[in-house]
Design a protein around this motif. Structure first.
Motif, PDB file in Angstrom:
ATOM      1  N   GLY A 220       0.786  -1.226   0.000  1.00 33.79           N
ATOM      2  CA  GLY A 220       0.000   0.000   0.000  1.00 33.79           C
ATOM      3  C   GLY A 220       0.820   1.279   0.000  1.00 33.79           C
ATOM      4  O   GLY A 220       0.303   2.363   0.303  1.00 33.79           O
ATOM      5  N   GLY A 221       2.100   1.165  -0.325  1.00 38.97           N
ATOM      6  CA  GLY A 221       2.946   2.346  -0.443  1.00 38.97           C
ATOM      7  C   GLY A 221       3.295   3.025   0.865  1.00 38.97           C
ATOM      8  O   GLY A 221       3.668   4.208   0.873  1.00 38.97           O
ATOM      9  N   LYS A 222       3.220   2.279   1.973  1.00 38.08           N
ATOM     10  CA  LYS A 222       3.594   2.875   3.256  1.00 38.08           C
ATOM     11  C   LYS A 222       4.038   1.782   4.221  1.00 38.08           C
ATOM     12  O   LYS A 222       3.685   0.605   4.060  1.00 38.08           O
ATOM     13  N   GLY A 223       4.805   2.193   5.220  1.00 33.63           N
ATOM     14  CA  GLY A 223       5.287   1.252   6.224  1.00 33.63           C
ATOM     15  C   GLY A 223       6.792   1.093   6.176  1.00 33.63           C
ATOM     16  O   GLY A 223       7.493   1.745   5.394  1.00 33.63           O
ATOM     17  N   LYS A 224       7.290   0.202   7.005  1.00 35.66           N
ATOM     18  CA  LYS A 224       8.731  -0.049   7.084  1.00 35.66           C
ATOM     19  C   LYS A 224       9.114  -1.196   6.153  1.00 35.66           C
ATOM     20  O   LYS A 224       8.386  -2.175   6.030  1.00 35.66           O
ATOM     21  N   VAL A 225      10.298  -1.058   5.514  1.00 32.34           N
ATOM     22  CA  VAL A 225      10.796  -2.104   4.622  1.00 32.34           C
ATOM     23  C   VAL A 225      12.279  -2.317   4.881  1.00 32.34           C
ATOM     24  O   VAL A 225      12.981  -1.420   5.372  1.00 32.34           O
ATOM     25  N   ILE A 226      12.749  -3.509   4.542  1.00 23.08           N
ATOM     26  CA  ILE A 226      14.161  -3.873   4.666  1.00 23.08           C
ATOM     27  C   ILE A 226      14.754  -4.006   3.277  1.00 23.08           C
ATOM     28  O   ILE A 226      14.100  -4.500   2.353  1.00 23.08           O
ATOM     29  N   HIS A 227      16.006  -3.583   3.130  1.00 15.91           N
ATOM     30  CA  HIS A 227      16.707  -3.682   1.843  1.00 15.91           C
ATOM     31  C   HIS A 227      18.025  -4.429   2.064  1.00 15.91           C
ATOM     32  O   HIS A 227      18.938  -3.905   2.688  1.00 15.91           O
ATOM     33  N   ILE A 228      18.097  -5.666   1.551  1.00 19.75           N
ATOM     34  CA  ILE A 228      19.289  -6.500   1.684  1.00 19.75           C
ATOM     35  C   ILE A 228      19.994  -6.570   0.331  1.00 19.75           C
ATOM     36  O   ILE A 228      19.427  -7.032  -0.657  1.00 19.75           O
ATOM     37  N   GLY A 229      21.257  -6.092   0.297  1.00 16.21           N
ATOM     38  CA  GLY A 229      21.987  -6.017  -0.956  1.00 16.21           C
ATOM     39  C   GLY A 229      23.020  -7.112  -1.121  1.00 16.21           C
ATOM     40  O   GLY A 229      23.357  -7.841  -0.184  1.00 16.21           O
ATOM     41  N   GLY A 230      23.548  -7.202  -2.341  1.00 20.45           N
ATOM     42  CA  GLY A 230      24.589  -8.175  -2.654  1.00 20.45           C
ATOM     43  C   GLY A 230      25.954  -7.682  -2.219  1.00 20.45           C
ATOM     44  O   GLY A 230      26.178  -7.374  -1.047  1.00 20.45           O
ATOM     45  N   LEU A 231      26.875  -7.561  -3.163  1.00 22.32           N
ATOM     46  CA  LEU A 231      28.239  -7.118  -2.884  1.00 22.32           C
ATOM     47  C   LEU A 231      28.374  -5.670  -3.330  1.00 22.32           C
ATOM     48  O   LEU A 231      28.076  -5.338  -4.482  1.00 22.32           O
ATOM     49  N   SER A 232      28.833  -4.812  -2.457  1.00 17.39           N
ATOM     50  CA  SER A 232      28.843  -3.377  -2.743  1.00 17.39           C
ATOM     51  C   SER A 232      29.731  -3.006  -3.925  1.00 17.39           C
ATOM     52  O   SER A 232      29.506  -1.987  -4.575  1.00 17.39           O
ATOM     53  N   ALA A 233      30.773  -3.814  -4.208  1.00 18.68           N
ATOM     54  CA  ALA A 233      31.665  -3.533  -5.325  1.00 18.68           C
ATOM     55  C   ALA A 233      31.207  -4.182  -6.629  1.00 18.68           C
ATOM     56  O   ALA A 233      31.881  -4.052  -7.657  1.00 18.68           O
ATOM     57  N   HIS A 234      30.091  -4.870  -6.597  1.00 19.32           N
ATOM     58  CA  HIS A 234      29.516  -5.580  -7.746  1.00 19.32           C
ATOM     59  C   HIS A 234      28.661  -4.584  -8.530  1.00 19.32           C
ATOM     60  O   HIS A 234      27.737  -3.988  -7.982  1.00 19.32           O
ATOM     61  N   SER A 235      28.971  -4.382  -9.803  1.00 18.89           N
ATOM     62  CA  SER A 235      28.276  -3.344 -10.562  1.00 18.89           C
ATOM     63  C   SER A 235      26.775  -3.604 -10.646  1.00 18.89           C
ATOM     64  O   SER A 235      25.964  -2.667 -10.613  1.00 18.89           O
ATOM     65  N   GLY A 236      26.379  -4.873 -10.744  1.00 13.25           N
ATOM     66  CA  GLY A 236      24.955  -5.200 -10.793  1.00 13.25           C
ATOM     67  C   GLY A 236      24.249  -4.890  -9.494  1.00 13.25           C
ATOM     68  O   GLY A 236      23.116  -4.394  -9.484  1.00 13.25           O
TER      69      GLY A 236
END
Length: 351
Positions: A174-190
């Motif tokens: 619904g476009g609101k609330g808390k979300v988590i963002h888990i990333g890969g490798l910071s030096a990985h261009s993708g």
């Protein structure tokens, strides 16, 4: 780099017609082979070639599927594959490729664990006249590709993949609330581009809060992702609405942590779209995944490489970038889900 996503019909037409045409030409001996000329080898009459492949790390199901693809299509096109496992370690990948850079290969296809880490061995291969094709991630910045020795970059639109999958998740909450963002490798261009895609869509939802303030880099490692994810869950006393992961592997390693918690209804989105992710879409564990077409990327790199060699093509005639399409997969679109199951199967290795 972000380009409009093709429709499902456009995607399937491009994938099946394009791959069939390329493979058909290779198998029929059309890659620089005059009609009626005698040839040797088992790959549809093509002379045997030898290629070196390396991707980020076979601990990943995505990379393992890429290896299967290269080996399957190598047999079909009579290309012997030498495999180098990047082990998700730029130094180890570099050391291994340094060791094989003096061997006799017709062409090489590399997915660099980290941008700039493979520059020196690629330069050595260039000096020896061996074409290098980059897969999925950048060996160097695009402006330097040809100077270093990379002929072509075969890659998905990482920004668009993240925008599609994270955007679907944000709509479902619904476009609101808390979300988590888990990333890969910071030096990985993708991974950098997936971070950008996530931030692009989150910027449209002012009522969304990213827990911890931004992406948490977990180096594509499921264990690290799970530990990070669980720490973020524990610091919140109210339900977290959603999460976006840079890979299905990391997402699937974390989803069990939601069971019997206040976050059990979290909407989880990811990227990769291979069998494990598709199974999770079917079961409802994943809300969405954007297909990073590992098979198409490895297959396309192989096919382009053998054409370059067999046709004796000049680097100026080869496009610097080939963008591979990949759709969003959700339970809302059964046709796309069914198609991805078929195309990504080990027997086909097409997406």
């Amino acid at each position: 780099m972000s380009t409009p996503a093709p429709s499902r019909r456009e995607f399937l037409e491009r994938l099946t017609l394009g791959s069939t045409a390329l493979a058909g030409m290779g198998l029929a001996g059309c890659a620089g082979q005059p009609a009626g000329e005698a040839v040797t080898g088992s790959g549809g009459g093509q002379k045997p070639l030898r290629a070196c492949f390396s991707n980020a790390g076979l601990q990943s199901t995505w990379c393992t599927q890429g290896k299967r693809t290269a080996e399957l299509w190598g047999k079909l096109l009579n290309v012997e594959i030498e495999w180098v496992d990047g082990e998700f370690d730029p130094e180890r990948q570099r050391n291994k490729i340094d060791l094989i850079a003096g061997q006799n290969f017709d062409f090489c296809c590399f997915q660099a664990v980290q941008i700039d880490s493979l520059v020196e061995p690629v330069k050595q291969l260039k000096e020896r006249g061996i074409p290098v094709i980059s897969m999925d991630t950048l060996v160097v910045e695009m402006s330097k590709m040809r100077d270093v020795g990379v002929w072509c970059e075969v890659m998905p639109d990482h920004v668009k993949m993240a925008e599609m999958s994270a955007g679907y998740m944000l709509q479902k909450i619904g476009g609101k609330g808390k979300v988590i963002h888990i990333g890969g490798l910071s030096a990985h261009s993708g991974a950098k581009d997936r971070d950008q895609g996530f931030r692009n869509v989150v910027a449209k939802y002012p009522e969304v809060e990213v827990v911890g303030g931004g992406v948490r880099w977990c180096d594509w490692k499921k264990e690290k992702a799970r530990e990070t994810f669980e720490a973020l869950l524990q610091q919140e006393t109210t339900p977290i609405a959603g999460a976006f992961f840079h890979s299905d592997d990391m997402a699937l390693g974390c989803i069990p942590s939601l069971k019997n918690s206040i976050h059990k209804d979290m909407v989880v989105a990811a990227v990769d779209g291979q069998k494990e992710g598709l199974d999770a879409i079917k079961s409802g564990d994943l809300a969405s995944t954007a297909v990073n077409p590992v098979c198409l990327i490895h297959q396309m790199a192989l096919i382009v490489g053998q054409f370059i060699v067999r046709n004796k093509e000049a680097i100026e005639t080869v496009p610097e970038v080939i963008i591979t399409p990949g759709p969003l997969v959700t339970r809302d679109d059964q046709q796309t889900l069914d198609a991805m199951y078929y195309l990504s199967a080990d027997a086909h290795c097409l997406v």
